[in-house]
Design a protein around this motif. Structure first.
Motif, short mmCIF file in Angstrom:
data_model
loop_
_atom_site.label_atom_id
_atom_site.label_comp_id
_atom_site.label_asym_id
_atom_site.label_seq_id
_atom_site.Cartn_x
_atom_site.Cartn_y
_atom_site.Cartn_z
N VAL A 42 0.86 -1.18 0.00
CA VAL A 42 0.00 0.00 0.00
C VAL A 42 0.90 1.23 0.00
N GLY A 43 0.73 2.07 -0.98
CA GLY A 43 1.49 3.32 -1.04
C GLY A 43 0.75 4.39 -0.26
N LEU A 44 1.49 5.17 0.52
CA LEU A 44 0.86 6.26 1.26
C LEU A 44 1.53 7.54 0.78
N VAL A 45 0.79 8.37 0.05
CA VAL A 45 1.40 9.57 -0.51
C VAL A 45 0.76 10.83 0.05
N GLY A 46 1.49 11.91 -0.03
CA GLY A 46 1.00 13.18 0.45
C GLY A 46 2.18 14.12 0.57
N GLU A 47 1.90 15.39 0.79
CA GLU A 47 2.98 16.37 0.88
C GLU A 47 3.53 16.41 2.31
N SER A 48 4.62 17.12 2.50
CA SER A 48 5.21 17.14 3.83
C SER A 48 4.21 17.71 4.83
N GLY A 49 4.20 17.10 6.01
CA GLY A 49 3.30 17.58 7.05
C GLY A 49 1.90 17.02 6.97
N CYS A 50 1.64 16.08 6.05
CA CYS A 50 0.27 15.57 5.93
C CYS A 50 0.03 14.42 6.91
N GLY A 51 1.09 13.96 7.58
CA GLY A 51 0.91 12.94 8.60
C GLY A 51 1.26 11.53 8.15
N LEU A 207 4.06 -1.13 3.70
CA LEU A 207 3.38 0.17 3.66
C LEU A 207 4.45 1.11 3.15
N PHE A 208 4.29 1.61 1.93
CA PHE A 208 5.34 2.37 1.28
C PHE A 208 4.98 3.86 1.34
N ILE A 209 5.67 4.58 2.22
CA ILE A 209 5.38 6.00 2.43
C ILE A 209 6.31 6.82 1.55
N SER A 210 5.77 7.71 0.74
CA SER A 210 6.63 8.52 -0.11
C SER A 210 5.88 9.74 -0.61
N HIS A 211 6.63 10.78 -0.95
CA HIS A 211 5.99 11.92 -1.58
C HIS A 211 6.17 11.86 -3.09
N ASP A 212 6.96 10.88 -3.55
CA ASP A 212 7.26 10.79 -4.97
C ASP A 212 6.23 9.87 -5.64
N LEU A 213 5.33 10.48 -6.39
CA LEU A 213 4.21 9.72 -6.94
C LEU A 213 4.63 8.67 -7.95
N SER A 214 5.67 8.96 -8.74
CA SER A 214 6.04 7.96 -9.74
C SER A 214 6.66 6.74 -9.09
N VAL A 215 7.39 6.93 -7.98
CA VAL A 215 7.94 5.79 -7.25
C VAL A 215 6.81 4.97 -6.64
N VAL A 216 5.85 5.65 -6.03
CA VAL A 216 4.71 4.95 -5.41
C VAL A 216 3.93 4.17 -6.46
N ARG A 217 3.73 4.78 -7.60
CA ARG A 217 3.00 4.11 -8.67
C ARG A 217 3.72 2.83 -9.08
N HIS A 218 5.04 2.91 -9.09
CA HIS A 218 5.82 1.78 -9.56
C HIS A 218 5.73 0.58 -8.63
N ILE A 219 5.68 0.83 -7.33
CA ILE A 219 5.85 -0.27 -6.38
C ILE A 219 4.53 -0.74 -5.74
N SER A 220 3.47 0.09 -5.79
CA SER A 220 2.29 -0.20 -4.97
C SER A 220 1.20 -0.95 -5.73
N ASN A 221 0.42 -1.74 -4.97
CA ASN A 221 -0.79 -2.34 -5.51
C ASN A 221 -1.98 -1.42 -5.30
N LEU A 252 -2.59 16.94 -7.41
CA LEU A 252 -1.29 16.37 -7.05
C LEU A 252 -0.68 15.65 -8.24
N LEU A 253 -1.49 14.87 -8.94
CA LEU A 253 -0.99 14.14 -10.10
C LEU A 253 -0.60 15.09 -11.22
N SER A 254 -1.39 16.14 -11.35
CA SER A 254 -1.12 17.09 -12.42
C SER A 254 0.14 17.91 -12.14
N ALA A 255 0.55 17.95 -10.86
CA ALA A 255 1.73 18.73 -10.50
C ALA A 255 3.02 17.96 -10.75
#
Lengths: 321, 332
Positions: A42-51, A207-221, A252-255
């Protein structure tokens, strides 16, 4: 499909608030619930400070929770005493972001890798040596590095040591907290490949925590998107990336700046900054920056609801349907 | 098609060394670079590849006494920068060429208000009085999207994105001919990064500033720049238009770099990492710096640094794999 899979970790109404002297309360994690199935990432994405890191830390018991449950093997891991927790430490492990500060500079690589066995009293000296050798074999650490200290290794190798250490006690679940964020792209690819190989080989759940969406996309189900302490969207990876529903996920994706020159370069630019999670206003946390905000968004907090098969969104735009 | 534009910046055979306790580090090894008027060039490379040293040598801000420019010439508007004295250099810096730094929290002074810090630029370069320069500082803040009444605030009162906007306001204050941006968004979140990139894009077009964008983020380059140079271990290995380099990379390092990047769209294939580990600047090989990690390494690569082969009018790669016939490409 997912219903057939065994639930490994159940997170229920998890809350973590930090009191801030004279300012009120910081709502780092505010009532989040999701399940992690066996063998999935499970990828957990968000910007800094989102918890997102706080979620990882609370699951591991590195921080006490304010409320809620983390259920593993029918046991609630939240707020266990040190002694009660110890057997579960073997099963639930973490890889930290910064391999510079997460490895003890005064210990050699071998000492770092054998520490877990010593703490948990697993095996005698020879057995420990054998286990360390096994760890190094599966992660690709050369034996020549055993006598080296962390500062003698480059960032990539250091992170490999961090991963090997997390694997020491044969865990079933690993929290990866931004494991590749401090690495260069060519090294990052190696670590991601290693994590994927190990997942398949050892049947791990991440549980894969990251702010990098392309990395999360690559590794997560599946991917959960967090904004200011709340999960705003949770769905299968392809659903999130191909048809995001929540306006924040969309922005977020568009950014993400793409190198693909054939794609159009129109972006949704969010105005303003991420507001502070201290004493947030009622209503949807994202409402002040949302293009579609209506009156109700400033009054009621939307619930995380299913808006498609296995696709959960917390947004008033979808709750009416 | 387009008439020949003057080069705002031209670097010829630049080499930079750092003398440290651990010996001599060759940060930059004979690089060449040209930026035309109004052009936005990206300089991409991994950490330690010499991107920042390039920027610092242009502005003559290399850390002293460790950083030494050992070779080469830098021309700014066809004037040899090495020939002018420090006082004249000060007049150029912040005025006709300026820089946006990576971390605005360390590049801004915490004990002065942002208004004071921006107005100093006007006082130094335009000989303005205090009152007038503060008004101009307020105007600059508005240009970058900050209300002008915030000139009285200190850097810590701004968020990361706002601080970087202040940095941009300072960099653009005197409407420079060349703006160097060194990883201006690395410390920022993606949605804020997008705001800053859009701002730089807009202002670069508006003021027709030439831009040298230093970053490890290839996405930023494809967003902002028209041409790109790829650096590896202190050398430039490939340059061309962004389209040519990203869509049709030719140097094995560039190919490896692009393959190791996880994609945000399309198939999720296994990533192809570059073999070996990053080059150690204290102990660089002879010849092509990339040969220890290169899948196509030949004997020749270990001896001499390959010359630039022109693959098209604008696209060149320094690699022995290719023959010097314009347009004669060898496909992988």
């Amino acid at each position: 499909m997912n219903n057939e899979k065994k639930i490994l970790l159940e997170i229920k109404n998890l809350k973590k608030y930090f009191p801030i002297k004279g300012k009120g309360t910081l709502y780092a994690v505010d009532d989040i619930s999701f399940n992690i199935h066996e063998g999935e990432t499970v990828g957990l994405v968000g910007e800094s400070g989102c918890g997102k890191s706080t979620v990882g830390n609370v699951i591991l018991g590195l921080l006490p929770a304010t409320g809620g449950k983390v259920i593993y093997d029918n046991i609630n891991l939240v707020n266990l005493s040190r002694k009660e927790r110890l057997p579960y430490c073997k099963k639930v492990q973490i890889v930290f972001q910064d391999p510079y500060s997460s490895l003890n500079p005064k210990k050699t690589i071998k000492q770092i890798l054998s520490e877990a066995f010593i703490i948990h009293k697993v095996g005698n000296k020879d057995e420990v040596d054998g286990k360390v050798r096994y760890l190094c074999d599966i992660t690709g650490i050369e034996e020549a590095l055993w006598v080296k200290y962390p500062h003698e290794l480059d960032g990539g190798k250091r992170q490999v040591v961090g991963i090997a250490r997390a694997l020491a006690l044969n865990p079933s679940f690993i929290v990866c907290d931004e494991p590749v964020s401090s690495l260069d792209v060519s090294i990052q690819a190696k670590i991601i490949n290693l994590l994927i190989d190990l997942r398949e080989k050892l049947n791990l759940t991440y549980l894969f925590i990251s702010h990098d969406l392309s990395v999360v996309r690559h590794i997560s189900n599946r991917v959960a998107v967090m904004y200011l302490g709340r999960i705003v969207e949770l769905a299968e990876t392809d659903d999130i990336f191909n048809s995001p529903k929540h306006p924040y996920t969309e922005a977020l994706l568009s950014a993400v700046l793409n190198i693909d020159m054939t794609q159009n370069k129109e972006h949704i630019v969010l105005e303003g900054d991420v507001p502070t999670p201290i004493n947030p206003k009622p209503g949807c946390r994202f409402a002040p920056r949302c293009r579609f905000a209506k009156d109700i968004c400033f009054k009621d907090m939307p619930e995380l609801k299913e808006a498609g098969e296995g696709h959960y969104v917390s947004c008033h735009l979808f709750s009416e349907k | 098609m387009d008439k020949p534009l003057k080069n705002v910046l031209e670097i010829k055979n630049l080499s930079v060394e750092y003398h440290t306790d651990f010996g001599v580090t060759h940060a930059i090894d004979k690089i060449n670079l040209k930026i035309k008027r109004g052009q936005a060039m990206g300089l991409v490379g991994e950490s330690g590849s010499g991107k920042t040293s390039t920027a610092l040598s242009i502005l003559r801000l290399l850390p002293r006494p460790a950083g030494i420019k050992t070779n080469g010439e830098i021309y700014f508007n066809e004037q040899l920068l090495d020939s002018i004295n420090e006082k004249k250099m000060q007049k150029l810096r912040g005025n006709r060429m300026s820089m946006i730094f990576q971390n605005p929290l360390t590049s801004l002074n915490p004990v002065f208000t942002v208004g004071e810090q921006i107005s100093v630029v006007f006082q130094n370069h335009y000989k303005m009085g205090k009152r007038e320069s503060l008004v101009r500082a307020g105007e600059m803040l508005e240009v970058v999207g900050i209300p002008r009444n915030r000139i009285l605030d200190y850097p810590h009162q701004f968020s990361g994105g706002m601080r970087q906007r202040v940095g941009i306001a300072m960099g653009l204050a005197c409407n420079p001919e060349l703006l160097i941006a060194d990883e201006p968004t690395t410390a920022l979140d993606v949605t804020i990064q997008l705001q800053i990139i859009e701002l730089i894009k807009e202002l670069q077009k508006k003021y027709e500033t030439s831009l040298l964008m230093i970053t490890h983020n290839l996405g930023i380059i494809s967003e902002l720049c028209s041409v790109v140079s790829v650096m590896y271990a202190g050398t430039i290995v490939e340059y061309g238009t962004v389209r040519e380099v990203f869509m049709n990379p030719q140097h094995p390092y560039t190919i490896g770099l692009l393959n190791s990047l996880p994609k945000i769209v399309g198939e999720r294939n296994k990533l192809t990492a570059i073999a070996g580990s990053a080059a150690n600047a204290n102990n660089l090989p002879e010849g092509c710096k990339f040969y220890p990690r290169c899948p196509h390494c030949m004997e020749q690569c270990k001896k001499d640094f390959p010359p630039f082969i022109h693959l098209s009018q604008s696209h060149s790669a320094a690699c022995y794999l290719y023959e010097d016939k314009s347009g004669g490409k060898i496909n992988e």
